[in-house]
Design a protein around this motif. Structure first.
Motif, mmCIF file in Angstrom:
data_model
loop_
_atom_site.group_PDB
_atom_site.id
_atom_site.type_symbol
_atom_site.label_atom_id
_atom_site.label_comp_id
_atom_site.label_asym_id
_atom_site.label_seq_id
_atom_site.Cartn_x
_atom_site.Cartn_y
_atom_site.Cartn_z
ATOM 1 N N PHE A 154 0.764 -1.364 0.021
ATOM 2 C CA PHE A 154 -0.016 0.028 0.073
ATOM 3 C C PHE A 154 0.855 1.189 0.198
ATOM 4 O O PHE A 154 0.472 2.146 -0.389
ATOM 5 N N LYS A 155 2.081 1.267 0.677
ATOM 6 C CA LYS A 155 3.009 2.364 0.648
ATOM 7 C C LYS A 155 3.417 2.762 -0.625
ATOM 8 O O LYS A 155 3.939 3.846 -0.977
ATOM 9 N N ARG A 207 -4.346 5.276 -2.850
ATOM 10 C CA ARG A 207 -4.306 4.840 -1.530
ATOM 11 C C ARG A 207 -5.541 5.168 -0.715
ATOM 12 O O ARG A 207 -6.098 4.447 -0.065
#
Length: 276
Positions: free
Chosen positions: A2-3, A10
């Motif tokens: 997700f980063k 996101r």
């Protein structure tokens, strides 16, 4: 993972995740309690089955139309319809206590799943980068077992502690929070389908269902749905009739946890050995 996503992607996926948890928790909170409520307002066991089964009327009747609407007007609108319905329907159970009106309310409630499940996965696919699409879809689909694990436990406890009115208000409130969350969702405008696609008749759906490739899987899913629907409807009544000191909400929570575990195991097995 997700980063590594862009901030806007996101943010949108996080909003979808929260809205999905609220949606399934709202539906799940009524699993161990609604059949008991219908019985309490004077319905027979057969009428309880009719009311609970009416859920499928709204689901089946509106899913093809909502899928088409998602193509024409965008998935966000269809998702919003599903969450609005899940927020409004619990209030209907409070005000309508005759069997015909409860059946109508339950059928209306079924529109929520028809809309939400159609638009949710499509939005996840649209928002996810192609290289992470499968992994993100797997993670985002976990809102179902997690929400259905949390919802019944909370709903069963609240019903025993405070009664049906706070329970239905809770289910509606979870839906309202989902609607508020969707207002922050930013998605690209839908692309208009080709004119020839807009003119295709709805009967194409039934042609695909009865095709040789889908006929057997559709029949298997139908049988599974009948078994699952029977459990949803009558397990709380059975627990009540046998006077077992057990909250039915924990039964559904345990089933959701098992579904969550099996989903992880089968996903790994599918990656290793293939989908067959």
């Amino acid at each position: 993972m997700f980063k590594t996503l862009e901030p806007q992607v996101r943010r949108n996926l996080l909003i979808l995740l929260i809205v999905g948890l609220l949606f399934w928790a709202s539906l799940g909170s009524l699993l161990p309690t609604l059949s008991l409520y219908i019985k309490e307002v004077g319905a027979t066991n057969q009428q309880v089955g009719l009311v609970m089964g009416s859920f499928a009327i709204g689901l089946v009747a509106f899913r093809p139309r909502l899928g088409r609407l998602a193509d024409l007007r965008g998935c966000k609108l269809v998702l919003l319809i599903g969450v609005v319905v899940v927020a409004v329907a619990p209030i209907g159970y409070l005000f309508f206590q005759s069997v015909p009106l409860l059946m109508a309310t339950r059928a209306f409630h079924g529109i929520s799943i028809a809309a939400f499940t159609t638009a949710y996965s499509a939005l996840v696919v649209d928002l996810s980068p192609e290289k992470n699409r499968g992994e993100l879809l797997g993670y985002m689909s976990l809102v179902n077992p997690i929400g259905v694990a949390i919802g019944p436990a909370i709903g069963g406890i609240l019903q025993q502690w405070a009664g049906y009115t706070p329970l239905f208000l809770l289910a509606a409130s979870l839906g309202v929070l989902g609607v508020v969350g969707l207002l922050w969702l930013v998605v690209p405008a839908p692309t208009a389908p080709e004119k020839s696609d807009r003119q295709q008749p709805n009967r194409r759906f039934w042609t695909m269902i009865f095709s040789p490739r889908l006929r057997i899987p559709a029949l298997v899913m139908l049988l599974i749905g009948i078994a699952f629907g029977t459990l949803i409807t009558f397990v709380p009544l059975l627990i009540q009739a046998t006077r077992v000191n057990f909250n039915a909400g924990f039964f559904y929570a345990a089933a959701a946890v098992a579904s969550f575990s099996v989903r992880l195991l089968t996903g790994r097995a599918s990656d290793r050995y293939g989908r067959g």
